[in-house]
Design a protein around this motif. Sequence first.
Motif, short mmCIF file in Angstrom:
data_model
loop_
_atom_site.label_atom_id
_atom_site.label_comp_id
_atom_site.label_asym_id
_atom_site.label_seq_id
_atom_site.Cartn_x
_atom_site.Cartn_y
_atom_site.Cartn_z
N PRO A 183 3.84 29.73 3.59
CA PRO A 183 2.50 29.55 3.01
C PRO A 183 1.93 30.89 2.52
O PRO A 183 1.15 30.92 1.57
CB PRO A 183 1.69 28.99 4.18
CG PRO A 183 2.70 28.26 5.01
CD PRO A 183 3.97 29.06 4.90
N THR A 219 13.60 24.76 7.75
CA THR A 219 12.33 24.08 7.50
C THR A 219 12.34 22.70 8.16
O THR A 219 13.39 22.15 8.47
CB THR A 219 12.08 23.86 5.99
OG1 THR A 219 13.17 23.08 5.46
CG2 THR A 219 11.98 25.19 5.25
N THR A 257 8.81 22.66 5.05
CA THR A 257 7.98 23.83 5.34
C THR A 257 8.31 24.38 6.72
O THR A 257 8.90 23.71 7.56
CB THR A 257 6.47 23.49 5.34
OG1 THR A 257 6.20 22.57 6.41
CG2 THR A 257 6.02 22.87 4.02
#
Length: 471
Positions: free
Chosen positions: A75, A84, A88
């Motif tokens: 981020p 991930t 993410t």
Amino acid sequence: MARRALVATAASIVVLAPLAWFWQASLMPGTYSIMDGHGGHQHHGRGVHTLVADPARAADVRVTLVARKERFRLPSGRAFDGYTVNGTSPGPTVRAVQGQLVEVTLVNESVPDGATVHWHGIDVPNAADGVAGVTQDAVPPGGSFTYRFVAEQAGTYWYHSHQVSHEQVQKGLLGAVVIEPGTPRGGVVALVHRYGAVRTVNGYAGDVVQPSAAGERARVRVINTDNGPMTSWVTGAPFTLAAIDGTEVREPAPVTGQGVLVTSGGRADIEVVVPEAGARIELGGDTAIVLSPPGSVAGKRSPAPARMVDPLAYGAPAAVAPIDPGRVNREHEYSIGRRPGFLDGRPGLWWTVNGRMFPDVPDFRVAEGDVVRFTVSNHSGEVHPMHLHGHHALVTSRDGVPATGSPWWTDSLNVASGETYEIVFVADNPGLWMDHCHNLPHAAQGLMAHVSYEGVTTPFLIGGPAANSPE
Ligand code: C2O
Ligand code: CU
């Protein structure tokens, strides 16, 4: 001359033979069961895979977590080579309401070593504990595994892989879990993690601004996913330490000028009433959540306080059913040391448990219903964040000083060198449970043991065809 050579040879044999023996004895078999060496294989009893949440009950919360190895953008914008969850890192926060049945399917898309999900701090049934080689096989690329548990405890938790965990956790295979009581407490997650050398909160480096209203009571759920302890403190407002490791503190008093030590794996919920000028929840000093009412500017951080909130004496005491420390009927000692030797053939200074080196460490036996006391002491020269799976333990004393504050329930306990803690728990969750240091490289260096219930067996193997390697 010949005689001298002979003496020299004999002398080196005297020195080297035992060394060779120790070296040889330290070599780990490629495949073994954690039940080996503890009275041999037990083939009878309950297998860990039978220790599950009610299979007839439908799930209230369903989540799919897809694990990948990839180069991704944090981020913060920085690129990172790691793992991930759903694209993410940190992965998505898993949320549930207390009492709900949570069903999470892990899909391993491309983690070459295999992966699992462990629910750190949640006392799940053993089959859902996610420890490769103990409660399941590592999920290979292309495979999947479903975890089911009732979210019985409200609070702040996290999840992470427990396969090659010293590498997979550091490289991002993790996320937060928030379980709310019927009346939600709300708040923001502050998952602290170092990607390489950069400390981040929720993947962002530096100050992370959280819009807030002046006068609002805000809760920041600090989760330390790194290998070392972190100090958290607040600039600009008094705060309360509202919860430790998911358990609410009774009547926490507001403090100023003190810090909170959040050990590796541990959680601290910090609450502040947001002042008009805002407040900073400092996370180790290089990153912060800035609670920021409209028009306020993120001020400068205050220096790290020297004094720490001591959970041993913080908040209001209460009797804790069902634990009556006077009813302890099983006692174990977990004494951590260090000595030179060989670990799997590698010479070094290695951790010991009760003087023994992995895998020759004690198996801490308990029976269902026991009230168990552990005396955890550290003589090793370094701090160890000790994490027991599947249970919350009540801290009853540190260095002989009895606990006088709000009942201090922990799953991740910072044991500094020289310290001795007494903790008590009820053996009410049958299974085979890791009890290890959460500085994960230390666990990989042998600082781990198991709490095993009588009559519980596992068909899973460390090593084996699934190449299980929980640390
Ligand atoms: Cu957070 Cu055994 O792990
Ligand atoms: Cu350690």
